[in-house]
Scaffold this motif. Sequence first.
Motif, PDB file in Angstrom:
ATOM      1  N   LEU A 107     -51.710  30.454   5.989  1.00 26.63           N
ATOM      2  CA  LEU A 107     -50.317  30.658   6.372  1.00 26.63           C
ATOM      3  C   LEU A 107     -50.192  30.808   7.889  1.00 26.63           C
ATOM      4  CD1 LEU A 107     -49.267  33.089   3.498  1.00 26.63           C
ATOM      5  CD2 LEU A 107     -49.119  30.583   3.569  1.00 26.63           C
ATOM      6  N   PHE A 108     -48.987  30.625   8.379  1.00 25.86           N
ATOM      7  CA  PHE A 108     -48.710  30.686   9.810  1.00 25.86           C
ATOM      8  C   PHE A 108     -48.127  32.044  10.178  1.00 25.86           C
ATOM      9  CE2 PHE A 108     -48.953  26.273   8.752  1.00 25.86           C
ATOM     10  CZ  PHE A 108     -49.653  25.736   9.824  1.00 25.86           C
ATOM     11  N   PRO A 109     -48.635  32.667  11.255  1.00 27.25           N
ATOM     12  CA  PRO A 109     -48.182  34.003  11.616  1.00 27.25           C
ATOM     13  C   PRO A 109     -46.771  34.042  12.196  1.00 27.25           C
ATOM     14  CG  PRO A 109     -49.717  33.194  13.271  1.00 27.25           C
ATOM     15  CD  PRO A 109     -49.697  32.186  12.140  1.00 27.25           C
ATOM     16  N   ASP A 110     -46.347  32.955  12.829  1.00 33.27           N
ATOM     17  CA  ASP A 110     -45.038  32.955  13.484  1.00 33.27           C
ATOM     18  C   ASP A 110     -44.613  31.533  13.809  1.00 33.27           C
ATOM     19  OD1 ASP A 110     -46.527  32.247  15.824  1.00 33.27           O
ATOM     20  OD2 ASP A 110     -46.782  34.371  16.298  1.00 33.27           O
ATOM     21  N   ASP A 111     -43.377  31.402  14.280  1.00 29.92           N
ATOM     22  CA  ASP A 111     -42.841  30.086  14.618  1.00 29.92           C
ATOM     23  C   ASP A 111     -43.629  29.424  15.752  1.00 29.92           C
ATOM     24  OD1 ASP A 111     -40.956  30.628  12.689  1.00 29.92           O
ATOM     25  OD2 ASP A 111     -39.228  30.465  14.031  1.00 29.92           O
ATOM     26  N   GLY A 147     -46.736  21.166  16.052  1.00 29.05           N
ATOM     27  CA  GLY A 147     -45.825  20.028  16.186  1.00 29.05           C
ATOM     28  C   GLY A 147     -45.881  19.384  17.557  1.00 29.05           C
ATOM     29  N   GLU A 148     -45.834  20.209  18.599  1.00 28.70           N
ATOM     30  CA  GLU A 148     -45.885  19.658  19.948  1.00 28.70           C
ATOM     31  C   GLU A 148     -47.256  19.052  20.241  1.00 28.70           C
ATOM     32  OE1 GLU A 148     -44.471  22.777  22.545  1.00 28.70           O
ATOM     33  OE2 GLU A 148     -42.379  22.304  22.045  1.00 28.70           O
ATOM     34  N   GLY A 149     -48.318  19.685  19.742  1.00 27.86           N
ATOM     35  CA  GLY A 149     -49.658  19.134  19.936  1.00 27.86           C
ATOM     36  C   GLY A 149     -49.832  17.799  19.243  1.00 27.86           C
ATOM     37  N   LEU A 150     -49.234  17.652  18.057  1.00 31.14           N
ATOM     38  CA  LEU A 150     -49.271  16.374  17.352  1.00 31.14           C
ATOM     39  C   LEU A 150     -48.589  15.297  18.190  1.00 31.14           C
ATOM     40  CD1 LEU A 150     -49.621  14.552  14.797  1.00 31.14           C
ATOM     41  CD2 LEU A 150     -47.440  15.499  14.006  1.00 31.14           C
ATOM     42  N   LEU A 151     -47.390  15.587  18.670  1.00 30.82           N
ATOM     43  CA  LEU A 151     -46.639  14.592  19.435  1.00 30.82           C
ATOM     44  C   LEU A 151     -47.313  14.247  20.760  1.00 30.82           C
ATOM     45  CD1 LEU A 151     -42.984  15.836  18.848  1.00 30.82           C
ATOM     46  CD2 LEU A 151     -44.133  13.893  17.758  1.00 30.82           C
ATOM     47  N   ALA A 152     -47.906  15.249  21.408  1.00 25.67           N
ATOM     48  CA  ALA A 152     -48.536  15.035  22.715  1.00 25.67           C
ATOM     49  C   ALA A 152     -49.992  14.581  22.599  1.00 25.67           C
ATOM     50  CB  ALA A 152     -48.459  16.322  23.532  1.00 25.67           C
ATOM     51  N   HIS A 153     -50.508  14.548  21.376  1.00 26.48           N
ATOM     52  CA  HIS A 153     -51.922  14.183  21.126  1.00 26.48           C
ATOM     53  C   HIS A 153     -52.872  15.186  21.769  1.00 26.48           C
ATOM     54  CE1 HIS A 153     -50.443   9.757  20.714  1.00 26.48           C
ATOM     55  NE2 HIS A 153     -50.074  10.508  19.690  1.00 26.48           N
ATOM     56  N   THR A 154     -52.456  16.438  21.843  1.00 29.51           N
ATOM     57  CA  THR A 154     -53.294  17.490  22.431  1.00 29.51           C
ATOM     58  C   THR A 154     -53.794  18.483  21.383  1.00 29.51           C
ATOM     59  OG1 THR A 154     -51.325  18.813  22.930  1.00 29.51           O
ATOM     60  CG2 THR A 154     -52.143  17.341  24.678  1.00 29.51           C
ATOM     61  N   LEU A 155     -53.359  18.335  20.150  1.00 26.75           N
ATOM     62  CA  LEU A 155     -53.794  19.234  19.081  1.00 26.75           C
ATOM     63  C   LEU A 155     -55.263  18.972  18.784  1.00 26.75           C
ATOM     64  CD1 LEU A 155     -52.798  21.318  16.913  1.00 26.75           C
ATOM     65  CD2 LEU A 155     -52.540  19.352  15.381  1.00 26.75           C
ATOM     66  N   ARG A 173     -58.528  18.290  16.873  1.00 27.36           N
ATOM     67  CA  ARG A 173     -58.709  17.635  15.564  1.00 27.36           C
ATOM     68  C   ARG A 173     -58.946  18.665  14.452  1.00 27.36           C
ATOM     69  NH1 ARG A 173     -62.594  12.449  14.504  1.00 27.36           N
ATOM     70  NH2 ARG A 173     -61.771  11.949  12.447  1.00 27.36           N
ATOM     71  N   ALA A 174     -59.708  19.709  14.754  1.00 26.96           N
ATOM     72  CA  ALA A 174     -60.013  20.738  13.745  1.00 26.96           C
ATOM     73  C   ALA A 174     -58.760  21.466  13.274  1.00 26.96           C
ATOM     74  CB  ALA A 174     -61.022  21.739  14.304  1.00 26.96           C
ATOM     75  N   ASP A 175     -57.711  21.435  14.068  1.00 28.94           N
ATOM     76  CA  ASP A 175     -56.460  22.111  13.705  1.00 28.94           C
ATOM     77  C   ASP A 175     -55.538  21.225  12.863  1.00 28.94           C
ATOM     78  OD1 ASP A 175     -57.424  24.216  15.170  1.00 28.94           O
ATOM     79  OD2 ASP A 175     -55.973  24.028  16.795  1.00 28.94           O
ATOM     80  N   TRP A 176     -55.902  19.968  12.657  1.00 22.29           N
ATOM     81  CA  TRP A 176     -55.063  19.031  11.904  1.00 22.29           C
ATOM     82  C   TRP A 176     -55.427  19.114  10.422  1.00 22.29           C
ATOM     83  CZ3 TRP A 176     -50.569  17.543  11.918  1.00 22.29           C
ATOM     84  CH2 TRP A 176     -50.099  16.322  11.411  1.00 22.29           C
ATOM     85  N   THR A 177     -55.041  20.219   9.820  1.00 28.09           N
ATOM     86  CA  THR A 177     -55.341  20.533   8.422  1.00 28.09           C
ATOM     87  C   THR A 177     -54.187  20.093   7.521  1.00 28.09           C
ATOM     88  OG1 THR A 177     -54.267  22.687   8.621  1.00 28.09           O
ATOM     89  CG2 THR A 177     -56.651  22.582   9.161  1.00 28.09           C
ATOM     90  N   HIS A 178     -54.380  20.250   6.224  1.00 26.86           N
ATOM     91  CA  HIS A 178     -53.290  20.002   5.273  1.00 26.86           C
ATOM     92  C   HIS A 178     -52.078  20.856   5.633  1.00 26.86           C
ATOM     93  CE1 HIS A 178     -51.116  19.486   1.519  1.00 26.86           C
ATOM     94  NE2 HIS A 178     -51.102  20.797   1.383  1.00 26.86           N
ATOM     95  N   GLU A 179     -52.319  22.127   5.896  1.00 26.76           N
ATOM     96  CA  GLU A 179     -51.227  23.039   6.251  1.00 26.76           C
ATOM     97  C   GLU A 179     -50.524  22.584   7.522  1.00 26.76           C
ATOM     98  OE1 GLU A 179     -54.220  25.398   3.840  1.00 26.76           O
ATOM     99  OE2 GLU A 179     -54.368  23.980   5.500  1.00 26.76           O
ATOM    100  N   ALA A 180     -51.304  22.104   8.486  1.00 20.84           N
ATOM    101  CA  ALA A 180     -50.716  21.626   9.740  1.00 20.84           C
ATOM    102  C   ALA A 180     -49.855  20.384   9.511  1.00 20.84           C
ATOM    103  CB  ALA A 180     -51.811  21.332  10.757  1.00 20.84           C
TER     104      ALA A 180
END
Length: 155
Positions: free
Chosen positions: A12-16, A23-31, A33-40
């Motif tokens: 679960l996510f602790p906060d907004d 979301g911003e990391g996905l769009l900017a391609h800075t997220l 890879r390890a953070d790109w989970t099902h939940e993400a």
Amino acid sequence: MSEPDRPTAPRLFPDDAAIVRIGEGLLAHTLPRADWTHEAHLAATTWLLRNRPDIDVDRDVATIISTYNESVGGVNGDMGGYHDTITRAFVAGIRAHLARRDSSEPTAACVNALLESPAGQRDWPLRFYSRELLFSVAARRGFVPPDLAPFPVPC
């Protein structure tokens, strides 16, 4: 249920802010890879639908995820990477979920409720698709309609 069959609890996510970072990391391609989970995936899609009216999710989600995958060294091919039908099934589930939520609810609360619901489970698309169809190359490469049941309609 035996231990190996037990589904894992969603992260679960602790906060907004944690969701905005995804979301911003996905769009900017800075997220990372390890953070790109099902939940993400579900958090980012929820964030896009709720907070980015400038992005047409139906039109742009394939490009957004595919280019992100490539930016972190992934390959979008017949056996891995972006899967159009699974993505669009989850988009339908997220839209149905959002239709039942208060639009003023914090994003983290909305996403966490989604993750704890049937529509947030990894196998949710199998309610609508046979395994054979869902995991076919055709379904990975482009959207194929469900063969078992229609997606839920947002209320």
